[in-house]
Design a protein around this motif. Structure first.
Motif, mmCIF file in Angstrom:
data_model
loop_
_atom_site.group_PDB
_atom_site.id
_atom_site.type_symbol
_atom_site.label_atom_id
_atom_site.label_comp_id
_atom_site.label_asym_id
_atom_site.label_seq_id
_atom_site.Cartn_x
_atom_site.Cartn_y
_atom_site.Cartn_z
ATOM 1 N N TRP A 281 0.899 -1.171 -0.185
ATOM 2 C CA TRP A 281 0.017 0.000 -0.060
ATOM 3 C C TRP A 281 0.906 1.383 0.125
ATOM 4 O O TRP A 281 0.491 2.309 -0.556
ATOM 5 C CB TRP A 281 -1.168 0.021 0.990
ATOM 6 C CG TRP A 281 -0.358 0.159 2.578
ATOM 7 C CD1 TRP A 281 -0.540 -0.739 3.680
ATOM 8 C CD2 TRP A 281 -0.179 1.445 3.368
ATOM 9 N NE1 TRP A 281 -0.068 -0.384 4.732
ATOM 10 C CE2 TRP A 281 -0.097 0.955 4.638
ATOM 11 C CE3 TRP A 281 -0.307 2.774 3.133
ATOM 12 C CZ2 TRP A 281 0.587 1.837 5.584
ATOM 13 C CZ3 TRP A 281 0.189 3.621 4.002
ATOM 14 C CH2 TRP A 281 0.505 3.257 5.124
ATOM 15 N N ARG A 282 2.036 1.118 0.740
ATOM 16 C CA ARG A 282 2.929 2.374 0.673
ATOM 17 C C ARG A 282 3.529 2.681 -0.791
ATOM 18 O O ARG A 282 3.429 3.763 -1.164
ATOM 19 C CB ARG A 282 4.026 2.108 1.599
ATOM 20 C CG ARG A 282 3.616 2.391 3.112
ATOM 21 C CD ARG A 282 4.805 2.192 4.088
ATOM 22 N NE ARG A 282 4.206 2.348 5.342
ATOM 23 C CZ ARG A 282 3.814 1.730 6.275
ATOM 24 N NH1 ARG A 282 3.750 0.193 5.769
ATOM 25 N NH2 ARG A 282 3.533 1.946 7.357
ATOM 26 N N THR A 283 3.918 1.638 -1.374
ATOM 27 C CA THR A 283 4.258 1.811 -3.024
ATOM 28 C C THR A 283 3.314 2.382 -3.736
ATOM 29 O O THR A 283 3.556 3.051 -4.471
ATOM 30 C CB THR A 283 4.863 0.468 -3.422
ATOM 31 O OG1 THR A 283 5.777 -0.217 -2.487
ATOM 32 C CG2 THR A 283 5.472 0.621 -4.487
ATOM 33 N N LEU A 284 2.104 1.541 -3.526
ATOM 34 C CA LEU A 284 0.817 1.976 -4.572
ATOM 35 C C LEU A 284 0.652 3.711 -4.219
ATOM 36 O O LEU A 284 0.512 4.385 -5.206
ATOM 37 C CB LEU A 284 -0.282 1.448 -3.982
ATOM 38 C CG LEU A 284 -1.360 1.245 -4.970
ATOM 39 C CD1 LEU A 284 -0.946 0.554 -6.462
ATOM 40 C CD2 LEU A 284 -2.637 0.552 -4.575
ATOM 41 N N LEU A 285 0.807 4.100 -2.748
ATOM 42 C CA LEU A 285 0.185 5.512 -2.452
ATOM 43 C C LEU A 285 1.264 6.356 -3.062
ATOM 44 O O LEU A 285 1.006 7.333 -3.771
ATOM 45 C CB LEU A 285 0.189 5.344 -0.921
ATOM 46 C CG LEU A 285 -0.343 6.916 -0.391
ATOM 47 C CD1 LEU A 285 -1.733 7.245 -1.142
ATOM 48 C CD2 LEU A 285 -0.429 6.547 1.156
ATOM 49 N N CYS A 286 2.591 5.840 -2.886
ATOM 50 C CA CYS A 286 3.511 6.706 -3.479
ATOM 51 C C CYS A 286 3.660 7.005 -4.800
ATOM 52 O O CYS A 286 3.930 8.100 -5.487
ATOM 53 C CB CYS A 286 5.010 5.636 -3.062
ATOM 54 S SG CYS A 286 6.502 6.707 -2.715
#
Ligand SMILES: [Zn+2]
Length: 299
Positions: free
Chosen positions: A233-238
């Motif tokens: 989710w962090r990569t996606l949000l990033c």
């Protein structure tokens, strides 16, 4: 008994080179005459085993061209970027700089490869057109340049990831509080993967662009040590935030250049723009806050 292949691969991924001293006894430098212990002369840096030109020297020279074992070779760089991107970045930015010499220069080499592939694969599929591009106007021109130079446009966007990465991975379990200069180097390494992804998409079709987010996920997982879900989710949000902010700016600028002006007042447009930006910032802030809360809960 030999260890299974995946175990040896795993060991290589974590530590691909052994840098320790391999020689025993005292040496006399064939270049400057200093006598020393260890592998390299402290006076001039020449390796202890280098001396008169013999068959060993010929063999070593040939191997250094192929560069299968040297950390400084382009082949080892590509192997590391593809098979251990996150570990490579971690090694490099925390001070194990000998795992890869001049990553910026290596990125340049990959970029040359990308330009060559680009020039040799000029078929219809590679041109991207956005239907809403208006001719003329500064933003129209920028967008026109971007769609005809997609590789460079995406490469520039890669560096917009420095800030969201810095924010969202601030409390990462494996590598917390990375600095912005370290963040720049993270994207220098990732840009090489982005360019490789662009090359593959030209050679094998646009679906290969999936390569890019997948590699961001793999690299960030190896580098920051969050769980699979936490990394996901962090990569996606990033990645999402960069496209989102870029999209908002683009949309508003395009609309402003069109008949939008006559329907809405400047104030309406600006407040809409502000609301979109705030929404994106709130999403990033929430991601940062979750990381901070989890980090303090662990302590
Ligand atoms: Zn010497």
């Amino acid at each position: 008994m030999k260890e299974p292949l995946f175990k040896r691969f795993r060991a290589w991924q974590l530590n691909p080179f052994s840098f320790g001293s391999k020689s025993e006894g005292r040496h006399r430098c064939a270049n400057c005459g200093t006598s020393f212990d260890g592998d390299y002369c402290p006076g001039c840096g020449q390796k202890y085993s280098i001396g008169r030109v013999d068959w060993v020297a010929v063999k070593e020279d040939l191997f250094s061209i192929v560069g299968l074992t040297k950390p400084s070779s382009l082949i080892m760089y590509l192997a590391q970027v593809l098979a251990r991107p996150g570990y490579l970045i971690h090694d490099y930015i925390t001070g194990r700089r000998q795992v890869c010499s001049s990553p910026v220069g290596k990125l340049g080499a990959v970029a040359v490869g990308a330009v060559l592939v680009n020039n040799f694969t000029k078929h219809a599929d590679t041109s991207w057109t956005l239907p809403f591009i208006e001719q003329g106007g500064l933003f129209g021109k920028i967008l026109e340049w971007m769609t005809s130079n997609l590789d460079w446009a995406i490469l520039i966007q890669t560096f917009l990831l420095i800030f969201p990465t810095w924010l969202l991975f601030r409390y990462a379990p494996k590598f917390p509080r990375h600095t912005l200069p370290q963040g720049i180097y993270i994207q220098v390494f990732m840009s090489a993967l982005v360019l490789i992804g662009m090359m593959l998409s030209r050679l094998c079709g646009k679906w290969m662009l999936v390569f890019i987010p997948v590699y961001y996920f793999i690299a960030y997982h190896q580098l920051f040590g969050y769980s699979l879900w936490g990394t996901f989710w962090r990569t996606l949000l990033c990645l999402g935030s960069v496209f989102y902010f870029f999209g908002v700016v683009m949309m508003v600028c395009l609309r402003i250049s069109r008949e939008f002006w006559s329907v809405h007042t400047t104030w309406e447009i600006l407040s809409m723009f502000g609301a979109f930006l705030l929404l994106g910032a709130a999403a990033l802030w929430l991601g940062w806050w979750i990381g901070k809360r989890n980090a303090s809960a662990c302590r």
